[in-house]
Motif scaffolding. Sequence first.
Motif, PDB file in Angstrom:
ATOM      1  N   GLU A 261       0.784  -1.436   0.210  1.00  0.00           N
ATOM      2  CA  GLU A 261       0.200  -0.391   0.316  1.00  0.00           C
ATOM      3  C   GLU A 261       0.652   1.408   0.002  1.00  0.00           C
ATOM      4  O   GLU A 261       0.839   2.143  -0.745  1.00  0.00           O
ATOM      5  N   ARG A 264       1.785   1.954  -3.265  1.00  0.00           N
ATOM      6  CA  ARG A 264       0.819   2.524  -4.159  1.00  0.00           C
ATOM      7  C   ARG A 264       1.186   4.280  -4.159  1.00  0.00           C
ATOM      8  O   ARG A 264       0.411   4.810  -5.077  1.00  0.00           O
ATOM      9  N   ALA A 292      -2.823   9.476  -6.833  1.00  0.00           N
ATOM     10  CA  ALA A 292      -2.524   8.287  -5.198  1.00  0.00           C
ATOM     11  C   ALA A 292      -3.862   8.289  -4.096  1.00  0.00           C
ATOM     12  O   ALA A 292      -4.913   7.857  -3.840  1.00  0.00           O
TER      13      ALA A 292
END
Length: 759
Positions: A261, A264, A292
């Motif tokens: 995560e 990301r 994001a």
Amino acid sequence: MRNIKRLRIEVSGIVQGVGFRPHVHRLAARWRLAGWARNSGGALELEVQGAAESCVSFIEDLVKQAPSPARVHRLGVTEIRADGREEAFTIIESLMAGKLSRFIPVDIGICDACRRELLDERDRRHGYPFINCCACGPRYTIIEKLPYDRERTSMRSFHLCLDCDFEYANEIDRRFHAEPNACPQCGPKYTYMDSHGSATGSDAVIAAGKVLSEGKVLAVKGIGGFHLMCLATDFRPVDKIRTLKDRPDKPLAVMVSDESEAARLGELSAAEADLLRGPERPIVLLSRRAGALPDNVCAGAGTVGVMLPYAPIHLLLLEEARLPLVTTSANHSGAPIIVDNKEAAAELKGIADGWLLNDRAIVNGCDDSVVRHHAGRSITVRIGRGKAPAALRLPGVNRPILACGSDLKSTLCLAAGGWAHVSQYLGDLSDCDCLSRFRETAHRLSRLLDVVPELVACDSHPDYVSTAYARSLDLPLRRVQHHHAHIAAAMAEKEIKGPVIGVAFDGSGWGPDGHIWGGEWLLCDRRLAVRAAHLKEVPMPGGEAAIRQPWRMAVAYLTALGLGGPAIADIFPEIDAADIRLVAGQLAGGVNAPLTSSCGRLFDAVSSIVSGCRSQSYEGQAAAGLEALAFAARDEGAYPFSLTDVDGVTQVDYGEMFAALLEDKAAGAAPAAMAARFHLGLAEVIRSVSRRLRDKEGIETVVLAGGVFVNARLLTATAGRLEADGFSVITNENIPINDGGISLGQAAIVAAGGGLPED
Ligand code: ZN
Ligand code: ZN
Ligand code: FE
């Protein structure tokens, strides 16, 4: 009869609160040795008796197999008469005072074993937010006194139940002597509260999770203090936090459940992943991936601050919310972190929609640590939970020294017995709550380390609050020049004596000529510093106002280059011509326009020309924006600076640089290209000045220090060029590169006999 020996062993370092006594106990059992171990002051003492060869193996394993959070700084072994009569090996009661140097254990993020138990429905601690073991959990934040035992922490009021006590006393258990050991039966509890009512235990976590999922703002008591948390994917609660905390632009940190995560949200290298996962669990500033997260999480910054859950409660909240969470300290910007339930309730009224409180006191408030890694270099931006107090070797401390640091990004340093201990970040001392936290921390460190300062060090700035505090102590005082302290901080951490070429670039620091320094090349060792070169000075129109409004600095530089008001007004179509005239008038009159050689101000000016940055709401905002732009550009040349010698001191002139920049701007060059050329121009001029100094002085080591070098683009471009030229380049790593490192630098200088007495 076999050869029986008895050894007396003293271990100092980070050996309390890290499972060292259980480790020793296991080894003694493995090698069939009898004897005892105890915490003594801040160290560990033990005696073992048994077969000679077993004693040797024991000593080897003692250090080699030490638990991972432990750090052995000194190991003393002496053979004594083998007349002990113990049948086995035991842990005996701690000794309050010891003759060995003390070290304060730091907080450790939740370990994998505890994490597994926390999420295991069959475990008796399933979902229990205070789970911990010898390898993880709070330390410094709960410690009142040393030696580190439960009765001297804020766990004292919780009495171990039979099950927990069995673990605590069982030498093969991983909670053997885990001081904060607790379970739902005997340990602290979370309570959730909002305007409608309250809930406790697991219901509290569920209620808090619901608040988050609904897009509301939750106040959470964590390890080092209170956070405000909300979904990072929803711009509304983020906006609410920004508005109500009066924090319009400063990026907000985000907590994510795992590395994928994190990857990301930002670019994650292997080194950055290691930093994220490490026991310190800091906020790691990653290069941000556009789109994001909603724009208002990071505002204009090119980085996103990401951290992994470090307290069990964070894991539980992330399990409930299943999305990344904005996790920002709940205090107002510049104020000390909130540690108290009542204070949180009062301070966060109208901001938080719900409160997740607990009944364990936070003794030493700590903000989250902030680190950055780029091109092989790690730097610390803020020292806090997990890193503080940091212990560094500092030889030559004859009398205990208390160093009071700098006012902004305040930290303290207490040095004695060959070691320097640097406190957590304590905020901005112009805030009076920060000042009281600062005082409290000075007293607490002195008590914890059992050191009474005999000498006090402070900045040479006459008006610093920290200077006034230092004076109030009524001890012999040494005043230390700000930029010398920056360089000495790096020398102390990297254990080099010098001489070095010190490049100290920051926002501001008091210069001995009464001007504001901040773009300095110093030839220095630990004791003395000589200014060898600096950025050419320019007036700061309006003083502090020039920091908040970067365009004022642009007017100052451009006026110094001979540009008139109308030409400047053309460059800033968005700024009222009357305002520009006003600033030009301040410059002409020389009223409230102190001279500065600050590189921070140069960044402000260039940023305002490149991107039209009109005002900044936090320190370094304009520079961060310029850095983000520079990262977006390929290397495309460098703006020129010129060098002139004035009385043997090199002045770095920015005239040609601004001329080239204005030419680019008039030709419609991309802001990213202009930003990059400015960064590379600075890197080039640092190289050329350093070369000059090397040719003259034969010094091969360059220290880069000061808040400007939080800028990763500049730091790596500069370090790369210098290294290519054969310089050895030194920077702080675990101690802040900005003003958070000043206290250590002061201590190092005074320990070496430097600094000036009060006149
Ligand atoms: Zn653990
Ligand atoms: Zn229990
Ligand atoms: Fe500074």
